[in-house]
Design an enzyme around this catalytic site. Structure first.
Site, PDB file in Angstrom:
ATOM      1  N   TYR A 157      -0.911   3.274  -3.141  1.00 56.66           N
ATOM      2  CA  TYR A 157      -1.533   3.021  -1.887  1.00 56.66           C
ATOM      3  C   TYR A 157      -2.961   4.170  -1.706  1.00 56.66           C
ATOM      4  O   TYR A 157      -3.856   3.681  -1.242  1.00 56.66           O
ATOM      5  CB  TYR A 157      -0.434   3.541  -0.883  1.00 56.66           C
ATOM      6  CG  TYR A 157      -0.793   3.450   0.445  1.00 56.66           C
ATOM      7  CD1 TYR A 157      -1.512   2.263   1.140  1.00 56.66           C
ATOM      8  CD2 TYR A 157      -0.994   4.826   1.170  1.00 56.66           C
ATOM      9  CE1 TYR A 157      -2.008   2.233   2.318  1.00 56.66           C
ATOM     10  CE2 TYR A 157      -1.427   4.429   2.419  1.00 56.66           C
ATOM     11  CZ  TYR A 157      -2.014   3.486   3.314  1.00 56.66           C
ATOM     12  OH  TYR A 157      -2.411   3.332   4.394  1.00 56.66           O
ATOM     13  N   LYS A 161      -6.540   2.686  -0.824  1.00 57.47           N
ATOM     14  CA  LYS A 161      -7.386   3.105   0.450  1.00 57.47           C
ATOM     15  C   LYS A 161      -8.694   3.999  -0.222  1.00 57.47           C
ATOM     16  O   LYS A 161      -9.477   4.226   0.591  1.00 57.47           O
ATOM     17  CB  LYS A 161      -6.349   4.179   1.220  1.00 57.47           C
ATOM     18  CG  LYS A 161      -5.365   3.338   1.917  1.00 57.47           C
ATOM     19  CD  LYS A 161      -6.069   2.379   2.953  1.00 57.47           C
ATOM     20  CE  LYS A 161      -4.995   1.436   3.732  1.00 57.47           C
ATOM     21  NZ  LYS A 161      -5.748   0.516   4.628  1.00 57.47           N
TER      22      LYS A 161
HETATM   23  C1  8X3 Z   1      -1.254   6.416   6.651  1.00 51.33           C
HETATM   24  C2  8X3 Z   1      -1.253   7.639   6.235  1.00 51.33           C
HETATM   25  O1  8X3 Z   1      -0.633   9.859   5.097  1.00 51.33           O
HETATM   26  O2  8X3 Z   1       1.016   7.959   5.159  1.00 51.33           O
HETATM   27  O3  8X3 Z   1      -2.362   5.529   5.730  1.00 51.33           O
HETATM   28  O4  8X3 Z   1      -0.949   7.686   3.705  1.00 51.33           O
HETATM   29  S1  8X3 Z   1      -0.269   8.403   4.942  1.00 51.33           S
END
Ligand code: 8X3
Length: 256
Positions: A157, A161
């Site tokens: 993830y 991002k």
């Molecule tokens: C959402 C924030 O900290 O859960 O993108 O990755 S976090």
């Protein structure tokens, strides 16, 4: 300030959470909306509510941004008067799973990469040329603080991002000789169904993420998206990192 009234705003993942809140905020200020979601029933309900409240023009599309051909068809077949998209909010995406890399689900990884990265690319690749043709446009990407530093159990993830951040930077460079603006919004904890989806429907685990602190709301992010879009056209917010007051980083959180 740039007037948002009658601007055409395209929002992916508009059926809930941040996407839905953005749709509301732009509608409240007189924008025309093109809304997409995988779940068309939910989207039609959202669009109906927004239309009733703000009496704004809305197009809705059932769209999985991972479907490269469908993305192209939706954009190619937009009614002529809707092709002059002013603002693209690349919101579709999210997290799936939170495990050590060595235990991660490759299906989850595929889906995260396809929706957060490829979906954003497909939409932007089809819409940015229209913006350049019209000599105006703003691409607003939904990044994350996860894209600024990795955290344990979040390698993929965080990786997707980080890709959103650098794709935003690269797009900003490649359109620097056009009026196009590119903004990457990097939220920390926002209490939506983000964690429920991440934990594959485990609400108890999801609730724990936000326990003991006042998380951001989807509307807080929509306000920032709207603010970025409504600044005068010579003002480009490149990046916004926003967290709850009690969150300093993905891993440093104060809970009551
Ligand atoms: C959402 C924030 O900290 O859960 O993108 O990755 S976090």
């Amino acid at each position: 300030m740039e007037k948002i009234k009658s601007k055409i705003v395209f929002i992916s993942g508009a059926g809930s959470g941040i996407g839905k809140a953005c749709a509301e905020k732009f509608a409240e200020n007189g924008a025309k909306l093109i809304l997409c979601s995988r779940n068309i029933d939910k989207l039609i309900k959202v669009a109906g509510e927004i239309n009733k409240k703000y009496d704004t023009d809305i197009l809705t599309y059932q769209l999985d941004v991972r479907d490269r051909q469908k993305v192209k068809t939706v954009i190619d077949e937009l009614p002529k008067s809707w092709r002059k998209i002013d603002i693209l909010v690349n919101n579709a995406g999210g997290a799936l799973g939170m495990d050590k890399f060595q235990a991660g689900s490759i299906d989850d990884w595929d889906e995260m990469i396809d929706s957060n990265v490829k979906g954003l690319l497909y939409l932007s690749r089809n819409i940015v040329p229209l913006m350049i043709e019209n000599n105006k446009g703003h691409v607003i990407n939904m990044g994350s603080i996860a894209g600024t530093a990795a955290y344990p159990n979040g390698a993929v993830y965080c990786g997707v991002k980080a890709a959103v951040k650098l794709i935003s930077d690269g797009l900003r460079m490649d359109t620097v000789d056009t009026p196009i603006r590119v903004t990457n919004i990097q939220p920390g904890m926002v209490e939506t169904n983000f964690s429920v989806v991440r934990f594959h429907g485990d609400k108890e685990r999801a609730n724990k993420v936000y326990q003991g602190l006042k998380a951001l709301r989807a509307e807080d992010i929509a306000d920032i998206v709207y603010f970025s879009a409504s600044l005068p056209v010579h003002v480009q917010i490149c990046e916004v990192t926003v967290t709850p007051a009690s969150q300093a980083s993905a891993t440093v959180v104060h809970r009551q």
